[in-house]
Scaffold this motif. Structure first.
Motif, PDB file in Angstrom:
ATOM      1  N   ARG A   1     -55.175  50.138   3.424  1.00 55.15           N
ATOM      2  CA  ARG A   1     -54.439  50.429   3.077  1.00 55.15           C
ATOM      3  C   ARG A   1     -55.407  52.175   3.542  1.00 55.15           C
TER       4      ARG A   1
ATOM      5  N   MET B   1     -54.346  54.637   7.396  1.00 52.19           N
ATOM      6  CA  MET B   1     -54.424  55.888   7.173  1.00 52.19           C
ATOM      7  C   MET B   1     -55.599  57.180   8.050  1.00 52.19           C
TER       8      MET B   1
ATOM      9  N   LYS C   1     -53.552  56.608  11.231  1.00 57.03           N
ATOM     10  CA  LYS C   1     -52.879  57.252  11.508  1.00 57.03           C
ATOM     11  C   LYS C   1     -53.318  59.287  11.414  1.00 57.03           C
ATOM     12  N   GLU C   2     -54.086  59.340  11.133  1.00 63.23           N
ATOM     13  CA  GLU C   2     -55.039  60.352  11.277  1.00 63.23           C
ATOM     14  C   GLU C   2     -55.951  60.424  12.867  1.00 63.23           C
TER      15      GLU C   2
ATOM     16  N   THR D   1     -46.899  60.244  14.899  1.00 66.95           N
ATOM     17  CA  THR D   1     -46.721  59.490  14.267  1.00 66.95           C
ATOM     18  C   THR D   1     -45.748  58.936  13.009  1.00 66.95           C
TER      19      THR D   1
ATOM     20  N   ASP E   1     -46.752  59.331   6.544  1.00 64.34           N
ATOM     21  CA  ASP E   1     -47.518  58.778   4.948  1.00 64.34           C
ATOM     22  C   ASP E   1     -46.356  59.045   3.849  1.00 64.34           C
ATOM     23  N   THR E   2     -46.603  57.375   3.274  1.00 65.50           N
ATOM     24  CA  THR E   2     -45.107  57.769   1.965  1.00 65.50           C
ATOM     25  C   THR E   2     -46.469  56.931   1.224  1.00 65.50           C
ATOM     26  N   LYS E   3     -46.142  56.508  -0.334  1.00 66.84           N
ATOM     27  CA  LYS E   3     -46.368  54.936  -0.606  1.00 66.84           C
ATOM     28  C   LYS E   3     -46.280  54.460  -0.815  1.00 66.84           C
TER      29      LYS E   3
ATOM     30  N   THR F   1     -47.102  53.083   2.045  1.00 64.19           N
ATOM     31  CA  THR F   1     -47.808  52.770   3.862  1.00 64.19           C
ATOM     32  C   THR F   1     -49.280  52.241   3.028  1.00 64.19           C
TER      33      THR F   1
END
Length: 275
Positions: free
Chosen positions: A243, A247, A250-251, A260, A263-265, A267
């Motif tokens: 994860r 993350m 993606k950032e 992009t 984000d979710t729970k 991801t």
């Protein structure tokens, strides 16, 4: 003995949509590509812990680019196959890619790259796929424009598959005419399976060529890369596909202004495979 790809069709024809997808989904090819890119990075002798801007020549679907990213570098790729570049975009690679024939030169401004890598592409320049194609001329155009696009301390490393001594001589002579120093490093020269050729070119004056990897059997090559894989993430980088790694990726994409997914729970959550 299977026919070499470069003898079957020009690269932009050979790597059509089907071939591009097959190439990118073949786990053996992906592993070899990753190993060869790691070795290219090693031979570049880049400064420690400094992100560099690298050129990936014959970048294909971005398999080498992914390894450059994992090592903390930014990259721009060039390739002659539109189908390969389409797959690269589908894979949401972080590098920018350009449709370009390396034999017509490197289409970037002077001094902008800190280094260049290339895996399994250079041998295509020995082909004369059109009447206008003269290998020596295309090699000269390629190396002289590459030399111009590199900073004056940069190196370029090519993993390639030569057919004979005269091809290696033509490569090195055209590279030297363009201003480079260097030569060919042959890893595992006594192993039919693990033997690999790397053209190592330097811009900043003459220096000793890097040490070739030993003459042990091919399984030692796998051990070496396995050790590198095991220790690479000790540097504080998140382990791939966790994860935290997703993350971070993606950032970086958001900072580059790329589209992009939010984000979710979910991801980075592992899927069970059951419905």
């Amino acid at each position: 003995m299977s026919k070499r790809p470069e003898h079957q069709a020009p690269p932009e024809v050979f790597y059509n949509e089907d071939e591009a997808r097959k190439y990118t989904q073949n786990s053996r090819i992906m592993d070899i590509q990753a190993q060869m890119t790691e070795r290219c990075i090693e031979l570049l002798l880049l400064p420690e812990d400094t992100p560099c801007l690298l050129l990936d020549i014959g970048c294909g679907s971005g398999l080498s680019g992914s390894v450059l990213e994992e090592n903390g570098h930014m990259w721009i790729g060039m390739d002659i196959s539109p189908a390969m570049l389409d797959v690269a975009k589908e894979r949401e690679i972080e590098g920018d890619v350009v449709l370009s024939d390396m034999g017509e030169g490197v289409p970037f401004r002077a001094g902008c790259f800190d280094g260049a890598v290339s895996v399994s592409a250079l041998q295509w320049l020995f082909n004369a796929d059109k009447k206008s194609h003269k290998p020596a001329k295309r090699l000269h155009q390629f190396f002289s424009s590459l030399y111009a696009s590199l900073s004056r301390s940069a190196r370029a490393v090519f993993q390639f598959y030569p057919e004979n001594e005269s091809q290696m001589e033509l490569l090195t002579s055209q590279a030297m005419k363009a201003g480079f120093y260097g030569g060919v490093v042959v890893d595992y020269p006594n192993s039919a399976k693990a033997k690999k050729f790397f053209l190592v070119l330097m811009t900043g004056g003459s220096a000793p060529l890097p040490q070739a990897l030993g003459t042990e059997e091919s399984d030692n090559l796998q051990i070496k890369y396995a050790k590198r894989e095991a220790t690479r993430n000790i540097r504080g980088k998140p382990v791939k596909n966790t994860r935290a790694w997703i993350m971070e990726k993606k950032e970086r994409r958001r900072k580059q202004g790329k589209e992009t997914k939010p984000d979710t729970k979910y991801t980075g959550r592992k899927r069970s495979g059951r419905f």
